[in-house]
Motif scaffolding. Structure first.
Motif, short mmCIF file in Angstrom:
data_model
loop_
_atom_site.label_atom_id
_atom_site.label_comp_id
_atom_site.label_asym_id
_atom_site.label_seq_id
_atom_site.Cartn_x
_atom_site.Cartn_y
_atom_site.Cartn_z
N ARG A 61 0.80 -1.22 0.00
CA ARG A 61 0.00 0.00 0.00
C ARG A 61 0.83 1.27 0.00
NH1 ARG A 61 -4.92 1.03 1.27
NH2 ARG A 61 -4.28 2.75 2.60
N ALA A 62 2.08 1.21 0.46
CA ALA A 62 2.89 2.42 0.65
C ALA A 62 2.96 3.32 -0.58
CB ALA A 62 4.28 2.05 1.15
N PRO A 63 3.23 2.80 -1.79
CA PRO A 63 3.29 3.70 -2.94
C PRO A 63 1.91 4.15 -3.43
CG PRO A 63 4.37 1.58 -3.41
CD PRO A 63 3.67 1.45 -2.11
N PHE A 64 0.86 3.49 -2.95
CA PHE A 64 -0.50 3.74 -3.42
C PHE A 64 -1.46 3.86 -2.23
CE2 PHE A 64 1.68 1.01 -6.52
CZ PHE A 64 1.65 1.83 -7.65
N PRO A 65 -1.26 4.84 -1.35
CA PRO A 65 -2.06 4.88 -0.11
C PRO A 65 -3.55 5.13 -0.33
CG PRO A 65 -0.69 6.84 -0.32
CD PRO A 65 -0.28 5.91 -1.42
N ASP A 66 -3.94 5.62 -1.49
CA ASP A 66 -5.36 5.86 -1.74
C ASP A 66 -5.99 4.73 -2.57
OD1 ASP A 66 -4.17 6.35 -4.23
OD2 ASP A 66 -5.37 8.15 -4.63
N GLN A 67 -5.32 3.61 -2.65
CA GLN A 67 -5.80 2.51 -3.49
C GLN A 67 -7.22 2.09 -3.12
OE1 GLN A 67 -3.31 -0.91 -3.05
NE2 GLN A 67 -4.11 -1.41 -1.07
N ARG A 68 -7.90 1.56 -4.14
CA ARG A 68 -9.28 1.12 -3.93
C ARG A 68 -9.56 -0.08 -4.82
NH1 ARG A 68 -13.23 1.53 -0.47
NH2 ARG A 68 -15.24 1.15 -1.38
N PHE A 69 -9.91 -1.20 -4.18
CA PHE A 69 -10.38 -2.38 -4.90
C PHE A 69 -11.90 -2.28 -5.01
CE2 PHE A 69 -6.35 -4.07 -3.44
CZ PHE A 69 -5.95 -4.88 -4.49
N THR A 70 -12.41 -2.57 -6.19
CA THR A 70 -13.84 -2.69 -6.41
C THR A 70 -14.12 -4.12 -6.84
OG1 THR A 70 -14.00 -0.37 -7.08
CG2 THR A 70 -15.81 -1.84 -7.75
N ILE A 71 -14.95 -4.80 -6.10
CA ILE A 71 -15.30 -6.18 -6.42
C ILE A 71 -16.41 -6.16 -7.46
CG2 ILE A 71 -16.21 -8.37 -5.54
CD1 ILE A 71 -14.88 -7.64 -2.83
N LEU A 72 -16.11 -6.72 -8.63
CA LEU A 72 -17.08 -6.74 -9.73
C LEU A 72 -18.01 -7.94 -9.63
CD1 LEU A 72 -14.61 -5.85 -12.62
CD2 LEU A 72 -16.08 -4.29 -11.31
N ASN A 73 -17.45 -9.10 -9.29
CA ASN A 73 -18.21 -10.34 -9.13
C ASN A 73 -17.62 -11.13 -7.98
OD1 ASN A 73 -20.21 -10.49 -11.33
ND2 ASN A 73 -18.40 -10.37 -12.64
N CYS A 74 -18.47 -11.87 -7.33
CA CYS A 74 -18.05 -12.68 -6.19
C CYS A 74 -18.84 -13.98 -6.21
CB CYS A 74 -18.33 -11.90 -4.90
SG CYS A 74 -17.85 -12.72 -3.39
N PHE A 75 -18.10 -15.10 -6.13
CA PHE A 75 -18.72 -16.42 -6.17
C PHE A 75 -18.19 -17.24 -5.01
CE2 PHE A 75 -18.19 -14.82 -10.46
CZ PHE A 75 -19.48 -14.87 -10.95
N GLU A 76 -19.08 -17.82 -4.24
CA GLU A 76 -18.68 -18.63 -3.09
C GLU A 76 -19.03 -20.09 -3.34
OE1 GLU A 76 -19.49 -18.83 1.73
OE2 GLU A 76 -19.88 -16.96 0.65
N ASP A 77 -18.06 -20.96 -3.06
CA ASP A 77 -18.27 -22.40 -3.20
C ASP A 77 -17.55 -23.08 -2.04
OD1 ASP A 77 -18.89 -24.94 -4.10
OD2 ASP A 77 -17.34 -24.97 -5.65
N GLY A 78 -18.30 -23.50 -1.05
CA GLY A 78 -17.70 -24.15 0.11
C GLY A 78 -16.72 -23.22 0.81
N ASP A 79 -15.48 -23.67 0.95
CA ASP A 79 -14.46 -22.88 1.64
C ASP A 79 -13.63 -22.02 0.70
OD1 ASP A 79 -15.17 -23.77 4.15
OD2 ASP A 79 -13.80 -25.45 4.14
N GLN A 80 -14.17 -21.71 -0.48
CA GLN A 80 -13.47 -20.83 -1.41
C GLN A 80 -14.41 -19.73 -1.88
OE1 GLN A 80 -11.93 -23.42 -4.51
NE2 GLN A 80 -9.98 -23.55 -3.40
#
Length: 139
Positions: A61-80
Motif C-alpha cells: 500500500r505504501a506507494p498507493f495509499p489511496d488505493q481502492r479495490f472494487t469487487i465486480l463479481n463474487c462467487f462462493e463455493d464451500g471454503d473458497q
C-alpha cells in the motif's frame, strides 16, 4: 448469525486493503495465510502469519495509499470465494525504478481466497501487474 465467507472477504478487502486498517487483520485471518499463486508478487509461494501479512500489505500500500479495490463479481463455493476486481490508485510513493509520479493507475484481476473455519487462509491470484508497470513507464 455467522457471516458468510464472501461477506467476511468483502469486509476484509474494504477495511484492510482499501482503508489500510492493518490492525484489523487478526480478526479476519486463519493462523497461517498461504500465497499459493501470485506471479510477480515477492511473497508468492510463502506462508505468512498475521504479522507477515500485515507487513506485506503495508509495503504494497505504501506507494498507493489511496488505493481502492472494487469487487465486480463474487462467487462462493464451500471454503473458497472467487472475486473479479478492479483496482485504482495514485502513484504517491517510490517503487524501485519508478519514483512517485502522481499518476492515476488502474488494473484488474481475479483472486480465489480459501477459508478455514470462517477465517481467510490464503489466496491464488492473477493480476495485470505488467499493465501497472506500463502505465508507470508512460511519460
Amino acid at each position: 448469525m455467522t457471516a458468510s465467507n464472501s461477506e467476511t472477504l468483502r469486509r476484509f478487502i474494504d477495511a484492510v486493503w482499501n482503508k489500510g486498517e492493518l490492525d484489523a487483520i487478526e480478526g479476519f485471518l486463519a493462523p497461517a495465510y498461504a500465497i499459493r499463486h501470485d506471479p510477480g508478487d515477492p511473497w508468492d509461494g510463502k506462508t505468512l502469519d498475521a504479522a507477515g501479512l500485515r507487513e506485506r500489505i503495508r509495503i504494497s500500500r505504501a506507494p498507493f495509499p489511496d488505493q481502492r479495490f472494487t469487487i465486480l463479481n463474487c462467487f462462493e463455493d464451500g471454503d473458497q470465494v472467487a472475486i473479479f476486481w478492479t483496482w485504482e490508485a495514485t502513484h504517491q510513493g517510490d517503487i524501485p525504478g519508478f519514483p512517485a509520479s502522481g499518476k492515476s493507475i488502474a488494473m484488474s484481476g481475479a483472486t480465489i481466497y480459501s477459508f478455514e473455519d470462517g477465517k481467510i487462509a490464503g489466496h491464488w491470484q492473477v493480476a495485470d501487474r505488467l499493465g501497472v508497470m506500463q502505465q508507470l513507464a508512460q511519460r
